[in-house]
Design a protein around this motif. Structure first.
Motif, PDB file in Angstrom:
ATOM      1  N   THR A  86      62.201  18.610  39.979  1.00  0.00           N
ATOM      2  CA  THR A  86      61.817  19.385  41.167  1.00  0.00           C
ATOM      3  C   THR A  86      60.517  18.833  41.747  1.00  0.00           C
ATOM      4  N   ASN A 117      60.062  17.467  45.402  1.00  0.00           N
ATOM      5  CA  ASN A 117      59.042  18.047  46.304  1.00  0.00           C
ATOM      6  C   ASN A 117      58.126  16.974  46.865  1.00  0.00           C
ATOM      7  N   THR A 147      60.104  15.003  49.446  1.00  0.00           N
ATOM      8  CA  THR A 147      60.442  15.722  50.680  1.00  0.00           C
ATOM      9  C   THR A 147      59.206  16.137  51.474  1.00  0.00           C
ATOM     10  N   SER A 148      58.115  16.349  50.759  1.00  0.00           N
ATOM     11  CA  SER A 148      56.918  16.772  51.511  1.00  0.00           C
ATOM     12  C   SER A 148      55.952  15.591  51.717  1.00  0.00           C
ATOM     13  N   ASN A 161      49.957  20.263  46.757  1.00  0.00           N
ATOM     14  CA  ASN A 161      51.353  20.694  46.758  1.00  0.00           C
ATOM     15  C   ASN A 161      51.779  21.177  45.371  1.00  0.00           C
ATOM     16  N   ASN A 215      52.772  25.077  43.756  1.00  0.00           N
ATOM     17  CA  ASN A 215      54.113  25.398  43.254  1.00  0.00           C
ATOM     18  C   ASN A 215      54.239  25.368  41.741  1.00  0.00           C
TER      19      ASN A 215
END
Lengths: 816, 224
Positions: A80, A84, A87-88, A269, A273
């Motif tokens: 994950t 992340n 994608t970010s 980030n 999370n």
């Protein structure tokens, strides 16, 4: 320009063969050293480029590392996080390429020495599955063999460890990573980018054979050893398209602005999370990569100075020799001028002569550097770092650069004497106004009380103050080469060995995973073992990627009161526990690079967690950047108790294997000291060679001055001999003179060496490697003593020269 | 005082043997002032060098006060010069870094008999009482040669040798220097042997020896 005039000049130079050879020798040494050091620097740099390259042969070094210091991520979590990150990915010109989760753990190797002794060797294990980035490097070289690990009981051992401990492909090795001992089969011997510079984390010196092991397993292999579930990771390796610039620790400029932005973005980030304490760093945060880069950078920066410094010594000697030559040829030049030879015909010869000397010296220097120095440096590098040099680079540009430096220096050194020769006024020469400059009245008054022989020595020595000053300067540079080695090695020795032996009373440091301290404490209390908890965690100043090790300790001690660590307080005081703003001490390197001082309040980042700290003291003696907290204060910030336990082991008590199996590694103080001493042994030849080089140069400079002084005083000495002065009296006069020159020159050389070394070190130290040079009397006396010794040792030569003087010829000169 | 018999000094050269001295017999009595005259290449400087024990004869005997003079032994020859000989050069050869007085003291130091009072007296004797603290470059050529004379007699040599000692001086200064030399040597009772081209200096000698081709042509006393 008359060919005959130049021929005449070269014959004159040939008459002073000894002086000529000493000058050519200095140039040879200058060019030789420049090419040797330069080749080493370029070779090392090129080697890293080859190793780190994103090619079939290279390892494809990651551009960013995301590391958690609080446990591991499971497969889903790691996946994950990678998704992340991809994608970010922030909107920059740097394109995301890969994100690879990786497990890396500290552990132990159970090693039986050749004497049968069982030894627990601190180790680091990597689980490398996909190997898209940061692959194991198996160069096509005799150092390495085998293949990568593919089964869960296979391992590739690092070449440094394998060769140091005698492991071969096919051997079995017993290892642990905190969850019990297991056996693995060695299927390959190679290298890894994190361990090219083979040192334990936080230790600057390369590990001695048998004191450190690293191994590279298949991911399943390390999961089996650590008992973690499949796909567990504590590292994310991020590869970016191309090789983006990153912030260098050695500069204050921000070279990798975009990479820093990405790094900050990822950190923020993940912290939003995920709960784990993470750290995001670039290549500068990987000790091995940074040390090697800093070493190569230092060598690249310093070799032109080495050549320049040696060239300068040669230049000064050429300058003095030419001046002496012109003085001895004054009458000839005056005659030529009287006969109508123009100034512009006189000058070229004196300009061409040093260029010729420089050319000959450079030629031999290049030959020696190319065929001897550069290969020897590569070999030494292989010995010290333990990485095979695939190819030694000696580019033409390096050769031309060194020759260029030397030729410019010798050209400049020849200009003034040449100009002086051209400017000579025949009438002044014939009237004797260009001859020996007399000692001043002041010197005469100051030495009037001395016996005539002594005052003659003193006044003769001071007759040419400029020559003497240049001689002392050249001797000073030569002794800087000698002294800087002694001072640097002395200071490093003091920091490393002195720091460990005198200011660290622990014997072993056991690394533990969070919570793992209880088992160690229980064992220690049951065995009367003194212990102290230590909490270490990387931090960085706010908006600055440079890493500082925060160290939480229980007892701040600046005196030897039985504490396991004694700090050297340079300024300020020790921190108070639980202050409103957390009080800390920083090492002087941190204070130097960040311009932090006592009383400042600064912000530190622990991952994405920002903490204000008040600096109350500055410590001395740490090579790495360190910030000291009360452990309780640091526990509040990090939320775990300790990362290691320091132990003082009573006689006969050893750490049991079952305890060791469940730890993340054990560092033995004695091993660090041995590693340093081994490294010093390996490098000793090099240091001795450099010290010898400095001494030889000083000998050559002093010898040259002695020869000039003698040549200038031939008439005086011949007069004394004819008048009945025994060789013993003349010898005593010379001895007195050389002692005076030796003492003054020695003191100046010692001051020059110490000040020069401090300046050199000041320019050389980097974030990852800081120390200060501590001048002390023994070193001062040693440097001054060497110069004095050289000066005195040259006396017999002077006496021999006077002894060989043909008095009949001298009398002819005296009477004509 | 000194006696040379059958002195030869031959040099082996690429072009053959050069006979600088080819059988010289010479006796010098204490107190004499001997002038060696002759053209260039006559052997007068070689003879002076042999007298001074700077050079060793190839053949012949040389006795000084009844003792053989050392030859082919550098330090023994140096000791002989130190104890016996004073030397005055054409170019004065004073040590430029020492004052006038210190130049004289230096020779005493070398001989191991430091006597500043005597050094000052000698400088007064040669007429340099006002120049004792000056450096050689600060005084004239004639004055420098007078310092050289004072220097050469400061250690009380038995024999003073001069090689073209007025060669660098004008005639008037030469006269002054020679007068000083005679005065000083008489006062100190020093025997003198001087080499020169200058016939006019004969008046300061008690005896003139003429040489040519390494042989003595004539040896005559001077009527003053």
């Amino acid at each position: 320009m008359s060919a005959l005039l130049i021929k005449r000049l070269f014959r004159s130079l040939w008459r002073t063969k000894l002086r000529l050879f000493s000058v050519v020798f200095m140039i040879v040494i200058g060019v030789f050293s420049g090419i040797s050091f330069g080749s080493y620097a370029i070779t090392a740099n090129s080697l890293y480029d080859v190793i780190y390259a994103d090619t079939e042969e290279g390892v494809n070094l990651p551009d960013l590392w995301v590391e958690t210091h609080s446990g591991v991520w499971d497969e889903a979590n790691a996946s994950t996080l990678c998704t992340n990150i991809e994608t970010s990915w922030p909107d920059t010109s740097l394109q995301f390429k890969f994100c690879e989760p990786r497990l890396k753990l500290d552990g132990l190797t159970f090693y039986q020495t050749s004497s049968g002794e069982e030894k627990l060797v601190p180790s680091v294990w990597h689980g490398i599955d996909e190997g898209l980035v940061d692959r194991v490097w198996l160069p096509d070289d005799e150092c390495c063999e085998g293949r990568l690990a593919s089964a869960d009981n296979e391992i590739v051992l690092d070449e440094h460890a394998a060769s140091g401990m005698g492991f071969e492909v096919g051997d079995s090795i017993s290892i642990a990573a905190g969850f019990g001992k297991m056996d693995y089969t060695i299927v390959g011997i190679g290298f890894h980018s994190n361990h090219l510079y083979f040192a334990q984390e936080g230790v600057l010196m390369p590990a001695d054979a048998g004191t450190f092991v690293t191994g590279y397993m298949d991911a399943s292999g390390l999961e089996r050893l650590s008992n973690y579930s499949a796909g567990s990771a504590n590292l994310l390796l991020i590869d970016i398209e191309g090789t983006p610039e990153y912030d260098l620790q050695s500069t204050t400029a921000i070279e990798g602005v975009q990479l820093s932005l990405i790094s900050e973005h990822i950190a923020s980030n993940i912290s939003q999370n995920n709960n784990s304490a993470i750290q995001v760093y670039d290549r500068s945060g990987v000790d091995s990569v940074e040390f090697l880069r800093a070493d190569a950078e230092g060598a690249i920066k310093s070799y032109p100075y080495v050549t320049g410094m040696l060239g300068l010594v040669a230049g000064i000697t050429i300058f003095l020799s030419l001046q002496r030559l012109i003085q001895s040829q004054a009458k000839e030049i005056a005659v030529l001028r009287t006969l109508g030879v123009r100034r512009r015909s006189i000058m070229p010869g004196y300009v061409i002569a040093p260029l010729f000397i420089g050319g000959v010296g450079s030629l031999f220097g290049v030959i020696l550097g190319y065929f001897v120095g550069a290969p020897a440096m590569s070999e030494m590098y292989e010995d010290i770092i333990g990485v095979p040099i695939i190819e030694t680079f000696i580019p033409t540009s390096l050769i031309l650069q060194n020759i260029g430096i030397v030729m410019v220096i010798v050209f400049i050194s020849g200009i003034r004497p040449a100009w002086q020769a051209a400017q000579m006024q025949p009438l002044d020469v014939f009237r004797g106004q260009s001859e020996i400059r007399l000692s001043s009245r002041t010197i005469q008054r100051l030495t009037a009380w001395m016996p005539a022989t002594v005052s003659l020595s003193v006044r003769s020595s001071l007759r040419k103050p400029m020559r003497l000053a240049f001689t002392f300067f050249a001797v000073g540079i030569s002794m800087l080469i000698f002294g800087s080695m002694i001072l640097m090695m002395g200071s490093i020795d003091e920091v490393v060995i002195g720091g460990l032996e005198e200011r660290q009373s622990w014997d072993s440091q056991i690394y533990i995973s969070p919570g793992g301290e209880h088992e160690v404490i229980q064992w220690a209390e049951g065995n009367d073992v003194n212990y102290e908890l230590l909490l270490q965690f990387p931090a960085n100043p706010k908006d600055d990627s440079r890493q500082i090790i925060s160290q939480g300790i229980d007892e701040f001690s600046t005196t030897d009161n039985g504490a396991m660590q004694i700090l050297v307080l340079k300024e300020g005081s020790t921190p108070q526990i639980s202050s409103q703003t957390t009080q800390v001490m920083v090492d002087e390197g941190t204070a130097h690079f960040l311009d932090w001082g006592v009383g400042d309040i600064q912000t530190l980042e622990f991952g994405s967690n920002e903490v204000d700290v008040e600096i109350v003291g500055i410590t001395q003696g740490e090579i790495s950047r360190t910030i000291y907290f009360h452990r309780a204060d640091l526990v509040e910030i990090l939320d775990f108790e300790a990362t290691s336990v320091l132990l003082v082991l009573p006689e006969g008590v050893e750490i049991p294997a079952d305890l060791a199996e469940n730890t993340l590694g054990i560092m033995v103080k004695e091993d660090i000291i041995n590693s340093f001493e081994t490294m010093m042994k390996v490098q000793k030849q090099f240091y001795v060679a450099v010290e010898g080089l400095g001494t030889i140069l000083a000998v050559a400079v002093l010898f040259n001055t002695l020869l000039m002084n003698l040549a200038e005083r031939d008439t005086e000495l011949a007069t004394l001999r004819v008048l009945g002065a025994p060789i013993k009296s003349i010898g005593l006069m010379m001895l007195g003179e050389h002692i005076a020159i030796g003492i003054i020159g020695g003191i100046l050389a010692a001051i020059f060496s110490i000040v020069g070394t401090k300046i050199l070190i000041g320019a050389m130290v980097q974030w990852a490697f800081f120390f200060t040079v501590q001048a002390n009397w023994p070193v001062f006396v040693l440097i001054a003593g060497v110069v004095l010794g050289i000066s005195i040792a040259l006396t017999p030569f002077g006496m021999w020269r006077v002894w060989k003087m043909n008095l009949v010829d001298s009398v002819k000169d005296l009477s004509n | 005082m000194m006696e040379m018999t059958g002195i030869k000094r031959h040099y082996e050269m690429a072009s053959g043997v050069v006979k600088a001295l080819d059988g010289i017999d010479l006796q010098v009595k204490a107190g004499e002032r001997l002038l060696l005259l002759g053209p260039s290449g006559s052997g007068k400087t070689t003879l002076l060098n042999c007298i001074a024990a700077l050079d060793s004869p190839t053949e012949g005997t040389y006795f000084f006060e009844g003792n053989p003079v050392p030859r082919n032994a550098a330090e023994q020859m140096t000791t002989f010069r130190r104890d016996t000989i004073g030397f005055v050069f054409q170019n004065f050869n004073l040590l430029q870094d020492l004052t006038v007085l210190e130049n004289v003291l230096l020779i005493q130091e070398i001989a191991g008999v430091i006597d500043e009072k005597r050094a000052r007296e000698l400088l007064i004797l040669v007429g340099l009482e006002n120049e004792i603290d000056r450096f050689p470059a600060e005084i004239s050529g004639g004055q420098q040669q007078r310092v050289a004379i004072a220097r050469s007699i400061a250690k009380k040599p038995k024999l003073l040798l001069g090689d073209e000692l007025t060669g660098s001086l004008d005639s008037k200064t030469s006269e002054t220097v020679m007068e000083v030399l005679v005065k000083a040597c008489e006062a100190e009772n020093i025997t003198t042997v001087m080499v020169t081209h200058d016939e006019s200096l004969a008046k300061y000698a008690t005896r003139v020896v003429r040489l040519d081709s390494g042989l003595i042509l004539s040896d005559n006393p001077v009527e003053n």
